[in-house]
Design a protein around this motif. Structure first.
Motif, PDB file in Angstrom:
ATOM      1  N   SER A  10       0.819  -1.213   0.000  1.00 59.68           N
ATOM      2  CA  SER A  10       0.000   0.000   0.000  1.00 59.68           C
ATOM      3  C   SER A  10       0.852   1.262   0.000  1.00 59.68           C
ATOM      4  CB  SER A  10      -0.901   0.039   1.242  1.00 59.68           C
ATOM      5  OG  SER A  10      -1.680  -1.120   1.341  1.00 59.68           O
ATOM      6  N   GLY A  11       2.165   1.139   0.142  1.00 59.71           N
ATOM      7  CA  GLY A  11       2.949   2.353   0.343  1.00 59.71           C
ATOM      8  C   GLY A  11       4.299   2.354  -0.325  1.00 59.71           C
ATOM      9  N   ARG A  12       5.294   2.699   0.478  1.00 55.12           N
ATOM     10  CA  ARG A  12       6.662   2.979   0.068  1.00 55.12           C
ATOM     11  C   ARG A  12       7.330   1.872  -0.745  1.00 55.12           C
ATOM     12  NH1 ARG A  12       9.894   3.708   5.530  1.00 55.12           N
ATOM     13  NH2 ARG A  12       9.133   1.572   5.688  1.00 55.12           N
ATOM     14  N   GLY A  13       7.203   0.645  -0.314  1.00 60.01           N
ATOM     15  CA  GLY A  13       7.743  -0.466  -1.106  1.00 60.01           C
ATOM     16  C   GLY A  13       9.210  -0.776  -0.885  1.00 60.01           C
ATOM     17  N   SER A  14       9.765  -0.381   0.276  1.00 57.10           N
ATOM     18  CA  SER A  14      11.189  -0.692   0.471  1.00 57.10           C
ATOM     19  C   SER A  14      11.397  -2.204   0.647  1.00 57.10           C
ATOM     20  CB  SER A  14      11.773   0.083   1.657  1.00 57.10           C
ATOM     21  OG  SER A  14      11.297  -0.402   2.876  1.00 57.10           O
ATOM     22  N   ASN A  15      10.425  -2.884   1.222  1.00 49.56           N
ATOM     23  CA  ASN A  15      10.563  -4.347   1.319  1.00 49.56           C
ATOM     24  C   ASN A  15      10.436  -5.006  -0.050  1.00 49.56           C
ATOM     25  OD1 ASN A  15      10.985  -5.566   4.115  1.00 49.56           O
ATOM     26  ND2 ASN A  15       9.506  -3.929   4.513  1.00 49.56           N
ATOM     27  N   LEU A  16       9.558  -4.467  -0.885  1.00 52.12           N
ATOM     28  CA  LEU A  16       9.492  -4.978  -2.265  1.00 52.12           C
ATOM     29  C   LEU A  16      10.857  -4.850  -2.925  1.00 52.12           C
ATOM     30  CD1 LEU A  16       8.120  -5.864  -4.919  1.00 52.12           C
ATOM     31  CD2 LEU A  16       7.680  -3.439  -5.355  1.00 52.12           C
ATOM     32  N   LEU A  83       2.942 -10.234   1.576  1.00 49.09           N
ATOM     33  CA  LEU A  83       2.431  -8.918   1.963  1.00 49.09           C
ATOM     34  C   LEU A  83       3.617  -8.080   2.409  1.00 49.09           C
ATOM     35  CD1 LEU A  83      -0.671  -9.949   4.134  1.00 49.09           C
ATOM     36  CD2 LEU A  83      -0.528  -9.658   1.652  1.00 49.09           C
ATOM     37  N   ALA A  84       3.696  -6.860   1.906  1.00 51.07           N
ATOM     38  CA  ALA A  84       4.833  -5.998   2.247  1.00 51.07           C
ATOM     39  C   ALA A  84       4.302  -4.586   2.449  1.00 51.07           C
ATOM     40  CB  ALA A  84       5.888  -6.039   1.137  1.00 51.07           C
ATOM     41  N   GLY A  85       3.814  -4.334   3.670  1.00 54.26           N
ATOM     42  CA  GLY A  85       3.212  -3.031   3.926  1.00 54.26           C
ATOM     43  C   GLY A  85       1.850  -2.922   3.269  1.00 54.26           C
ATOM     44  N   TYR A  86       1.095  -4.006   3.310  1.00 53.25           N
ATOM     45  CA  TYR A  86      -0.267  -3.986   2.758  1.00 53.25           C
ATOM     46  C   TYR A  86      -1.205  -3.614   3.891  1.00 53.25           C
ATOM     47  CZ  TYR A  86      -4.279  -5.380  -0.056  1.00 53.25           C
ATOM     48  OH  TYR A  86      -5.453  -5.387  -0.783  1.00 53.25           O
ATOM     49  N   ASN A 104       3.650 -12.505   5.628  1.00 54.20           N
ATOM     50  CA  ASN A 104       3.629 -11.067   5.932  1.00 54.20           C
ATOM     51  C   ASN A 104       4.876 -10.737   6.729  1.00 54.20           C
ATOM     52  OD1 ASN A 104       2.592  -8.388   6.298  1.00 54.20           O
ATOM     53  ND2 ASN A 104       1.915  -8.959   8.361  1.00 54.20           N
ATOM     54  N   ILE A 105       5.348  -9.501   6.588  1.00 53.44           N
ATOM     55  CA  ILE A 105       6.412  -9.035   7.492  1.00 53.44           C
ATOM     56  C   ILE A 105       5.822  -7.976   8.401  1.00 53.44           C
ATOM     57  CG2 ILE A 105       7.334  -7.332   5.831  1.00 53.44           C
ATOM     58  CD1 ILE A 105      10.147  -8.317   7.282  1.00 53.44           C
ATOM     59  N   HIS A 106       6.121  -8.123   9.687  1.00 56.74           N
ATOM     60  CA  HIS A 106       5.550  -7.231  10.694  1.00 56.74           C
ATOM     61  C   HIS A 106       6.695  -6.666  11.540  1.00 56.74           C
ATOM     62  CE1 HIS A 106       2.554  -5.536  13.325  1.00 56.74           C
ATOM     63  NE2 HIS A 106       3.221  -6.014  14.356  1.00 56.74           N
ATOM     64  N   PRO A 107       6.682  -5.343  11.789  1.00 56.30           N
ATOM     65  CA  PRO A 107       7.823  -4.726  12.486  1.00 56.30           C
ATOM     66  C   PRO A 107       7.764  -4.824  14.006  1.00 56.30           C
ATOM     67  CG  PRO A 107       6.315  -3.027  11.781  1.00 56.30           C
ATOM     68  CD  PRO A 107       5.713  -4.344  11.330  1.00 56.30           C
ATOM     69  N   SER A 108       7.689  -6.043  14.502  1.00 60.39           N
ATOM     70  CA  SER A 108       7.818  -6.265  15.950  1.00 60.39           C
ATOM     71  C   SER A 108       8.259  -7.694  16.163  1.00 60.39           C
ATOM     72  CB  SER A 108       6.483  -6.052  16.679  1.00 60.39           C
ATOM     73  OG  SER A 108       5.650  -7.177  16.531  1.00 60.39           O
ATOM     74  N   VAL A 167      15.170  -1.183  12.580  1.00 63.69           N
ATOM     75  CA  VAL A 167      14.433  -2.425  12.318  1.00 63.69           C
ATOM     76  C   VAL A 167      14.292  -2.661  10.810  1.00 63.69           C
ATOM     77  CG1 VAL A 167      12.178  -3.565  12.557  1.00 63.69           C
ATOM     78  CG2 VAL A 167      13.195  -2.374  14.519  1.00 63.69           C
ATOM     79  N   LEU A 168      14.087  -1.576  10.076  1.00 73.47           N
ATOM     80  CA  LEU A 168      13.850  -1.718   8.625  1.00 73.47           C
ATOM     81  C   LEU A 168      15.051  -2.353   7.916  1.00 73.47           C
ATOM     82  CD1 LEU A 168      11.583  -1.087   6.559  1.00 73.47           C
ATOM     83  CD2 LEU A 168      12.790   1.057   6.056  1.00 73.47           C
ATOM     84  N   ILE A 169      16.242  -2.012   8.374  1.00 72.39           N
ATOM     85  CA  ILE A 169      17.443  -2.634   7.786  1.00 72.39           C
ATOM     86  C   ILE A 169      17.360  -4.151   7.938  1.00 72.39           C
ATOM     87  CG2 ILE A 169      19.958  -2.883   8.103  1.00 72.39           C
ATOM     88  CD1 ILE A 169      19.942   0.122   8.957  1.00 72.39           C
ATOM     89  N   GLU A 170      16.915  -4.575   9.109  1.00 71.84           N
ATOM     90  CA  GLU A 170      16.784  -6.023   9.350  1.00 71.84           C
ATOM     91  C   GLU A 170      15.645  -6.629   8.535  1.00 71.84           C
ATOM     92  OE1 GLU A 170      19.036  -7.730  10.835  1.00 71.84           O
ATOM     93  OE2 GLU A 170      20.072  -5.868  11.279  1.00 71.84           O
ATOM     94  N   GLU A 171      14.559  -5.866   8.367  1.00 74.70           N
ATOM     95  CA  GLU A 171      13.454  -6.369   7.540  1.00 74.70           C
ATOM     96  C   GLU A 171      13.959  -6.714   6.144  1.00 74.70           C
ATOM     97  OE1 GLU A 171       9.740  -4.196   7.493  1.00 74.70           O
ATOM     98  OE2 GLU A 171      10.187  -3.278   9.423  1.00 74.70           O
ATOM     99  N   HIS A 172      14.785  -5.818   5.620  1.00 74.94           N
ATOM    100  CA  HIS A 172      15.250  -5.999   4.233  1.00 74.94           C
ATOM    101  C   HIS A 172      16.185  -7.199   4.097  1.00 74.94           C
ATOM    102  CE1 HIS A 172      14.389  -1.451   3.608  1.00 74.94           C
ATOM    103  NE2 HIS A 172      13.305  -2.176   3.666  1.00 74.94           N
TER     104      HIS A 172
END
Ligand code: GRF
Length: 186
Positions: A10-16, A83-86, A104-108, A167-172
């Motif tokens: 739905s948004g930025r797409g950095s995980n995509l 799912l990546a920020g959906y 899905n990836i969830h930031p927690s 956290v986002l660095i780790e998500e990627h």
């Protein structure tokens, strides 16, 4: 054979972007779909030559909208969904139709902090660690079995934004690896 994966965002797409750049040989992203017609993540898909589908969800019942997405996935012979920020709760029918085939990836560090504002809640609670989790999607919000996790320290000076960036660095790093490992088992 690479697994045919669709990414919903739905948004930025950095995980995509991370999922594309990781260039895993286990999966191929064949479609990026969004409920937000001008989601920046769609431009990332275009630049990578990936097919996109975007349709605003407003005015449609949840199940009707999900049926539209589902038809696109089936038309592209998609085998797994990431799912990546959906930012949309999925209908039961859609989740059941993709049971065991949607991550899905969830930031927690699930099961902590399902839902929104995860970083602020972790700081507020005085936690020493935060992180991200990849889980199988079930009908409960952020509730399915966790298949991979990464954690980072919370520093005394962290704000929700500085923690989110760490956290986002780790998500990627985590999501491409977890997705690749998972689709190999399908
Ligand atoms: C990420 O923090 C992800 O964990 C959460 O939504 C955010 C999406 O960011 N589900 P991006 O669109 O991938 O940059």
């Amino acid at each position: 054979m690479k697994t045919r994966v669709a990414v919903l965002l739905s948004g930025r797409g950095s995980n995509l972007e991370a999922l594309i750049e990781a260039g895993q040989d286990a999966y191929e992203i064949v479609l990026v779909a969004s409920n937000v017609e001008d989601a920046p993540g769609l431009a990332i898909a275009h630049a990578a030559g990936i097919a996109t589908f975007a349709h605003a969800h407003q005015g449609l019942k949840r199940a009707e909208f999900d049926a539209l997405i589902d038809a696109q996935l089936r038309a592209q012979d998609v085998e797994a969904v990431a799912l990546a920020g959906y930012m949309r709760i999925l209908s039961e029918g859609f989740v059941e139709g993709w049971a065991g085939r949607m991550l899905n990836i969830h930031p927690s560090l699930l099961p902590l902090y399902k839902g929104l504002d995860t970083h602020a809640r972790a700081i507020e609670a005085g936690d020493h660690f935060a992180g991200c989790s990849v889980h199988i999607v079930t009908t409960g919000l952020d509730d399915g079995p966790v298949i991979a996790q990464a954690r980072v320290p919370i520093m005394p000076w962290d704000t929700p934004d500085t923690l989110a960036a760490r956290v986002l660095i780790e998500e990627h790093r985590l999501y491409p690896r977890a997705l690749a490992e998972y689709v190999r088992m399908l």
